[in-house]
Write a protein that holds these residues in place. Structure first.
Motif, PDB file in Angstrom:
ATOM      1  N   HIS A 205       0.951  -1.408   0.092  1.00  0.00           N
ATOM      2  CA  HIS A 205      -0.238   0.012   0.121  1.00  0.00           C
ATOM      3  C   HIS A 205       0.881   1.232  -0.227  1.00  0.00           C
ATOM      4  CE1 HIS A 205      -3.048   2.772   1.285  1.00  0.00           C
ATOM      5  NE2 HIS A 205      -2.339   3.187   2.304  1.00  0.00           N
ATOM      6  N   TRP A 206       1.986   1.388   0.943  1.00  0.00           N
ATOM      7  CA  TRP A 206       2.608   2.436   1.097  1.00  0.00           C
ATOM      8  C   TRP A 206       3.536   2.488  -0.497  1.00  0.00           C
ATOM      9  CZ3 TRP A 206       4.565   0.809   6.403  1.00  0.00           C
ATOM     10  CH2 TRP A 206       3.475   1.336   7.425  1.00  0.00           C
ATOM     11  N   ASN A 207       4.125   1.610  -0.886  1.00  0.00           N
ATOM     12  CA  ASN A 207       5.233   1.540  -1.770  1.00  0.00           C
ATOM     13  C   ASN A 207       4.991   1.110  -3.253  1.00  0.00           C
ATOM     14  OD1 ASN A 207       7.239   2.529   0.160  1.00  0.00           O
ATOM     15  ND2 ASN A 207       7.392   0.421   0.868  1.00  0.00           N
ATOM     16  N   VAL A 208       3.580   0.934  -3.608  1.00  0.00           N
ATOM     17  CA  VAL A 208       3.458   0.905  -4.994  1.00  0.00           C
ATOM     18  C   VAL A 208       3.861   1.852  -5.828  1.00  0.00           C
ATOM     19  CG1 VAL A 208       0.923   0.930  -4.582  1.00  0.00           C
ATOM     20  CG2 VAL A 208       1.875  -0.433  -6.470  1.00  0.00           C
ATOM     21  N   GLU A 209       4.391   1.579  -7.106  1.00  0.00           N
ATOM     22  CA  GLU A 209       4.595   2.513  -8.005  1.00  0.00           C
ATOM     23  C   GLU A 209       4.058   2.113  -9.368  1.00  0.00           C
ATOM     24  OE1 GLU A 209       8.905   4.072  -6.054  1.00  0.00           O
ATOM     25  OE2 GLU A 209       8.918   2.425  -7.739  1.00  0.00           O
ATOM     26  N   GLY A 210       3.777   3.043 -10.230  1.00  0.00           N
ATOM     27  CA  GLY A 210       3.544   2.711 -11.520  1.00  0.00           C
ATOM     28  C   GLY A 210       2.062   3.597 -12.070  1.00  0.00           C
ATOM     29  N   PRO A 211       1.618   3.222 -13.198  1.00  0.00           N
ATOM     30  CA  PRO A 211       0.496   4.099 -13.968  1.00  0.00           C
ATOM     31  C   PRO A 211      -0.570   3.592 -12.832  1.00  0.00           C
ATOM     32  CG  PRO A 211       1.261   2.355 -15.399  1.00  0.00           C
ATOM     33  CD  PRO A 211       2.402   2.429 -14.154  1.00  0.00           C
ATOM     34  N   ASP A 212      -0.816   2.456 -12.392  1.00  0.00           N
ATOM     35  CA  ASP A 212      -1.898   2.221 -11.686  1.00  0.00           C
ATOM     36  C   ASP A 212      -2.071   2.353 -10.215  1.00  0.00           C
ATOM     37  OD1 ASP A 212       0.016   0.175 -11.292  1.00  0.00           O
ATOM     38  OD2 ASP A 212      -1.222  -1.598 -11.459  1.00  0.00           O
ATOM     39  N   PHE A 213      -1.008   3.271  -9.691  1.00  0.00           N
ATOM     40  CA  PHE A 213      -0.815   3.616  -8.165  1.00  0.00           C
ATOM     41  C   PHE A 213      -2.214   3.729  -7.336  1.00  0.00           C
ATOM     42  CE2 PHE A 213      -0.667   6.808  -5.330  1.00  0.00           C
ATOM     43  CZ  PHE A 213       0.034   6.396  -4.209  1.00  0.00           C
ATOM     44  N   TYR A 214      -2.911   4.660  -7.947  1.00  0.00           N
ATOM     45  CA  TYR A 214      -4.176   5.154  -7.314  1.00  0.00           C
ATOM     46  C   TYR A 214      -5.060   3.897  -6.952  1.00  0.00           C
ATOM     47  CZ  TYR A 214      -8.006   7.811  -5.037  1.00  0.00           C
ATOM     48  OH  TYR A 214      -8.971   8.254  -4.326  1.00  0.00           O
TER      49      TYR A 214
ATOM     50  N   GLY B 119       4.186  -7.112  -8.858  1.00  0.00           N
ATOM     51  CA  GLY B 119       5.262  -7.684  -8.153  1.00  0.00           C
ATOM     52  C   GLY B 119       4.561  -7.776  -6.530  1.00  0.00           C
ATOM     53  N   PHE B 120       4.008  -6.908  -6.033  1.00  0.00           N
ATOM     54  CA  PHE B 120       3.376  -7.036  -4.754  1.00  0.00           C
ATOM     55  C   PHE B 120       2.466  -7.985  -5.012  1.00  0.00           C
ATOM     56  CE2 PHE B 120       4.975  -2.561  -3.924  1.00  0.00           C
ATOM     57  CZ  PHE B 120       5.995  -3.216  -2.774  1.00  0.00           C
ATOM     58  N   ILE B 121       1.434  -8.127  -6.173  1.00  0.00           N
ATOM     59  CA  ILE B 121       0.323  -8.901  -6.318  1.00  0.00           C
ATOM     60  C   ILE B 121       0.705 -10.279  -6.077  1.00  0.00           C
ATOM     61  CG2 ILE B 121      -1.355  -9.777  -7.521  1.00  0.00           C
ATOM     62  CD1 ILE B 121      -2.058  -6.590  -8.219  1.00  0.00           C
ATOM     63  N   LYS B 122       1.709 -10.865  -6.936  1.00  0.00           N
ATOM     64  CA  LYS B 122       2.455 -11.985  -7.172  1.00  0.00           C
ATOM     65  C   LYS B 122       2.875 -12.462  -5.489  1.00  0.00           C
ATOM     66  CE  LYS B 122       3.783 -11.683 -11.747  1.00  0.00           C
ATOM     67  NZ  LYS B 122       4.971 -11.396 -12.571  1.00  0.00           N
ATOM     68  N   GLU B 123       3.767 -11.504  -4.754  1.00  0.00           N
ATOM     69  CA  GLU B 123       4.288 -12.089  -3.427  1.00  0.00           C
ATOM     70  C   GLU B 123       2.848 -12.117  -2.423  1.00  0.00           C
ATOM     71  OE1 GLU B 123       7.682 -12.294  -1.311  1.00  0.00           O
ATOM     72  OE2 GLU B 123       7.780 -11.767  -3.258  1.00  0.00           O
ATOM     73  N   LEU B 124       2.085 -11.267  -2.510  1.00  0.00           N
ATOM     74  CA  LEU B 124       0.752 -11.617  -1.532  1.00  0.00           C
ATOM     75  C   LEU B 124       0.098 -12.699  -1.806  1.00  0.00           C
ATOM     76  CD1 LEU B 124      -0.139  -7.857  -1.173  1.00  0.00           C
ATOM     77  CD2 LEU B 124       1.323  -9.212   0.417  1.00  0.00           C
ATOM     78  N   LEU B 125      -0.076 -13.045  -3.025  1.00  0.00           N
ATOM     79  CA  LEU B 125      -1.049 -13.981  -3.321  1.00  0.00           C
ATOM     80  C   LEU B 125      -0.259 -15.615  -2.958  1.00  0.00           C
ATOM     81  CD1 LEU B 125      -3.377 -15.415  -5.118  1.00  0.00           C
ATOM     82  CD2 LEU B 125      -1.914 -15.173  -7.193  1.00  0.00           C
TER      83      LEU B 125
ATOM     84  N   PHE C  66      -6.731  -0.559  -3.236  1.00  0.00           N
ATOM     85  CA  PHE C  66      -7.110  -1.975  -3.076  1.00  0.00           C
ATOM     86  C   PHE C  66      -6.162  -2.644  -2.074  1.00  0.00           C
ATOM     87  CE2 PHE C  66      -5.242  -6.394  -4.588  1.00  0.00           C
ATOM     88  CZ  PHE C  66      -6.465  -6.880  -4.502  1.00  0.00           C
ATOM     89  N   PHE C  67      -4.878  -2.398  -2.028  1.00  0.00           N
ATOM     90  CA  PHE C  67      -4.184  -2.893  -1.040  1.00  0.00           C
ATOM     91  C   PHE C  67      -4.549  -2.605   0.428  1.00  0.00           C
ATOM     92  CE2 PHE C  67      -0.597  -3.151  -4.242  1.00  0.00           C
ATOM     93  CZ  PHE C  67      -0.788  -4.483  -4.325  1.00  0.00           C
ATOM     94  N   GLU C  68      -5.201  -1.120   0.473  1.00  0.00           N
ATOM     95  CA  GLU C  68      -5.745  -0.680   1.672  1.00  0.00           C
ATOM     96  C   GLU C  68      -6.968  -1.877   2.228  1.00  0.00           C
ATOM     97  OE1 GLU C  68      -7.510   3.418   3.901  1.00  0.00           O
ATOM     98  OE2 GLU C  68      -6.874   3.272   1.631  1.00  0.00           O
ATOM     99  N   GLN C  69      -7.831  -1.880   1.123  1.00  0.00           N
ATOM    100  CA  GLN C  69      -8.927  -2.715   1.703  1.00  0.00           C
ATOM    101  C   GLN C  69      -8.439  -4.227   2.095  1.00  0.00           C
ATOM    102  OE1 GLN C  69     -10.882  -2.761  -2.363  1.00  0.00           O
ATOM    103  NE2 GLN C  69     -12.158  -1.334  -1.761  1.00  0.00           N
ATOM    104  N   GLN C  70      -7.536  -4.752   1.302  1.00  0.00           N
ATOM    105  CA  GLN C  70      -6.692  -6.166   1.882  1.00  0.00           C
ATOM    106  C   GLN C  70      -6.150  -5.861   3.369  1.00  0.00           C
ATOM    107  OE1 GLN C  70      -5.204  -9.058  -0.447  1.00  0.00           O
ATOM    108  NE2 GLN C  70      -7.495  -8.893  -1.743  1.00  0.00           N
TER     109      GLN C  70
END
Length: 157
Positions: free
Chosen positions: A37-46, A102-108, A51-55
């Motif tokens: 949530h804190w560190n995600v970067e990229g065009p889909d940041f927001y 990257g974060f999604i793969k790791e968390l999954l 999404f990570f906050e909900q999780q």
């Protein structure tokens, strides 16, 4: 004071051993999701930030219910980072990139690991240790993690 709930104290201790590992896994997963949530970067940041906050909000509730289950069985819940790192099955290292995929793969992978651990213990807790309440409780956790894993998986190509 020990819980007098119709389960042998020896069995309660074994159940609590499983629950403390679950609590540690949940807390480490919560922390890793917060990092995403804190560190995600990229065009889909927001969108991914939200999404990570909900999780992590959902995982925070799980952390609390697992700790309360431990307390309801008459034991104290571990509550230090040192304890959690010693008990967890997860790694706190980030192996993927600092982007949403990257974060999604790791968390999954972490959710799936927790699902496997929970499933490994459902029947033995209900049968061998004669604690249907905790078995039912962790069955509910499986359902929660399956849904969160599905939500993560849906973001991958």
């Amino acid at each position: 004071m020990k819980a007098n709930i119709g389960i042998k104290q020896e069995n309660i201790s074994k159940v609590v051993d499983v629950l403390t590992k679950i609590l540690a896994d949940e807390f480490v997963l919560y922390t890793k999701t917060k990092r995403a949530h804190w560190n995600v970067e990229g065009p889909d940041f927001y969108n991914k930030h939200l999404f990570f906050e909900q999780q992590y909000d959902a995982i925070d509730e799980i952390v609390d219910t697992v700790a309360e289950r431990i307390r309801s069985l008459g034991h104290y819940a571990p509550a230090s980072l040192k304890d959690f790192l010693a008990l967890t099955h997860l790694s706190e290292e980030l192996k993927e990139k600092n982007d949403s995929n990257g974060f999604i793969k790791e968390l999954l992978l972490d959710h799936e690991s927790i699902i496997f651990y929970l499933r490994e213990n459902i029947n033995s807790i209900a049968g061998e240790l004669q604690d249907a309440g905790t078995s039912d409780f962790i069955t509910g956790l499986v359902e929660n993690h399956e849904k969160m894993a599905w939500m993560l998986r849906a973001h991958l190509n």
